[in-house]
Design a protein around this motif. Structure first.
Motif, PDB file in Angstrom:
ATOM      1  N   MET A   1       0.840  -1.184   0.000  1.00  0.00           N
ATOM      2  CA  MET A   1       0.000   0.000   0.000  1.00  0.00           C
ATOM      3  C   MET A   1       0.884   1.246   0.000  1.00  0.00           C
ATOM      4  O   MET A   1       1.865   1.324   0.726  1.00  0.00           O
ATOM      5  N   GLU A   2       0.544   2.200  -0.809  1.00  0.00           N
ATOM      6  CA  GLU A   2       1.302   3.441  -0.928  1.00  0.00           C
ATOM      7  C   GLU A   2       1.039   4.348   0.274  1.00  0.00           C
ATOM      8  O   GLU A   2      -0.078   4.422   0.773  1.00  0.00           O
ATOM      9  N   PRO A   3       2.061   5.052   0.748  1.00  0.00           N
ATOM     10  CA  PRO A   3       1.855   6.004   1.849  1.00  0.00           C
ATOM     11  C   PRO A   3       0.814   7.065   1.475  1.00  0.00           C
ATOM     12  O   PRO A   3       0.643   7.400   0.312  1.00  0.00           O
ATOM     13  N   GLN A   4       0.173   7.594   2.487  1.00  0.00           N
ATOM     14  CA  GLN A   4      -0.849   8.622   2.323  1.00  0.00           C
ATOM     15  C   GLN A   4      -0.401   9.902   3.024  1.00  0.00           C
ATOM     16  O   GLN A   4       0.491   9.873   3.872  1.00  0.00           O
ATOM     17  N   ILE A   5      -1.041  11.005   2.711  1.00  0.00           N
ATOM     18  CA  ILE A   5      -0.768  12.263   3.399  1.00  0.00           C
ATOM     19  C   ILE A   5      -1.040  12.053   4.884  1.00  0.00           C
ATOM     20  O   ILE A   5      -2.054  11.484   5.266  1.00  0.00           O
ATOM     21  N   GLY A   6      -0.100  12.482   5.720  1.00  0.00           N
ATOM     22  CA  GLY A   6      -0.208  12.302   7.163  1.00  0.00           C
ATOM     23  C   GLY A   6       0.572  11.110   7.681  1.00  0.00           C
ATOM     24  O   GLY A   6       0.730  10.955   8.881  1.00  0.00           O
ATOM     25  N   ASP A   7       1.079  10.264   6.783  1.00  0.00           N
ATOM     26  CA  ASP A   7       1.866   9.097   7.191  1.00  0.00           C
ATOM     27  C   ASP A   7       3.320   9.483   7.445  1.00  0.00           C
ATOM     28  O   ASP A   7       3.875  10.339   6.768  1.00  0.00           O
ATOM     29  N   MET A   8       3.913   8.799   8.415  1.00  0.00           N
ATOM     30  CA  MET A   8       5.355   8.858   8.596  1.00  0.00           C
ATOM     31  C   MET A   8       5.940   7.846   7.628  1.00  0.00           C
ATOM     32  O   MET A   8       5.409   6.740   7.482  1.00  0.00           O
ATOM     33  N   VAL A   9       7.003   8.228   6.933  1.00  0.00           N
ATOM     34  CA  VAL A   9       7.637   7.339   5.964  1.00  0.00           C
ATOM     35  C   VAL A   9       9.134   7.258   6.248  1.00  0.00           C
ATOM     36  O   VAL A   9       9.705   8.128   6.907  1.00  0.00           O
ATOM     37  N   TRP A  10       9.741   6.206   5.747  1.00  0.00           N
ATOM     38  CA  TRP A  10      11.184   6.018   5.862  1.00  0.00           C
ATOM     39  C   TRP A  10      11.787   6.313   4.498  1.00  0.00           C
ATOM     40  O   TRP A  10      11.322   5.804   3.475  1.00  0.00           O
ATOM     41  N   VAL A  11      12.832   7.150   4.487  1.00  0.00           N
ATOM     42  CA  VAL A  11      13.521   7.510   3.256  1.00  0.00           C
ATOM     43  C   VAL A  11      15.005   7.154   3.444  1.00  0.00           C
ATOM     44  O   VAL A  11      15.628   7.596   4.413  1.00  0.00           O
ATOM     45  N   PRO A  12      15.571   6.326   2.551  1.00  0.00           N
ATOM     46  CA  PRO A  12      16.950   5.883   2.738  1.00  0.00           C
ATOM     47  C   PRO A  12      17.992   6.983   2.487  1.00  0.00           C
ATOM     48  O   PRO A  12      17.706   7.998   1.839  1.00  0.00           O
ATOM     49  N   ALA A  13      19.194   6.746   2.992  1.00  0.00           N
ATOM     50  CA  ALA A  13      20.323   7.647   2.738  1.00  0.00           C
ATOM     51  C   ALA A  13      20.594   7.710   1.237  1.00  0.00           C
ATOM     52  O   ALA A  13      20.199   6.817   0.483  1.00  0.00           O
ATOM     53  N   ASP A  14      21.250   8.762   0.811  1.00  0.00           N
ATOM     54  CA  ASP A  14      21.598   9.006  -0.590  1.00  0.00           C
ATOM     55  C   ASP A  14      20.391   9.261  -1.481  1.00  0.00           C
ATOM     56  O   ASP A  14      20.474   9.157  -2.695  1.00  0.00           O
ATOM     57  N   THR A  15      19.267   9.623  -0.872  1.00  0.00           N
ATOM     58  CA  THR A  15      18.085  10.015  -1.629  1.00  0.00           C
ATOM     59  C   THR A  15      18.157  11.516  -1.889  1.00  0.00           C
ATOM     60  O   THR A  15      18.515  12.287  -1.006  1.00  0.00           O
TER      61      THR A  15
END
Length: 78
Positions: A1-15
């Protein structure tokens, strides 16, 4: 499921994150370490996230869903 507005997400290094939508003359930076960030908007294959005290754009394919949600912290509706 794709993240939605208001969700906390994880973004990897080197992004790469952009201050405005990419290809509009915006400044950018690379994340030097992985981060948990808040999604505040989405548009055309990008999420707008909060990082370093301001809003940035990141490609959706670099964002990973977590189990944490903005409203879980009692901040929703304020």
């Amino acid at each position: 499921m794709e993240p939605q507005i208001g969700d906390m997400v994880w973004v990897p290094a080197d992004t790469v994150i952009w201050s405005k939508k990419p290809k509009t003359g915006s400044s950018y930076k690379y994340l030097d370490e992985p981060r948990s960030l808040l999604v505040i908007d989405e548009l055309d294959g990008f999420f707008k996230i909060v990082a370093f005290g301001s809003s940035w754009w990141v490609k959706k394919n670099r964002v990973h869903r977590t189990n944490k949600h903005y409203h879980s912290y009692g901040l929703g509706g304020r």
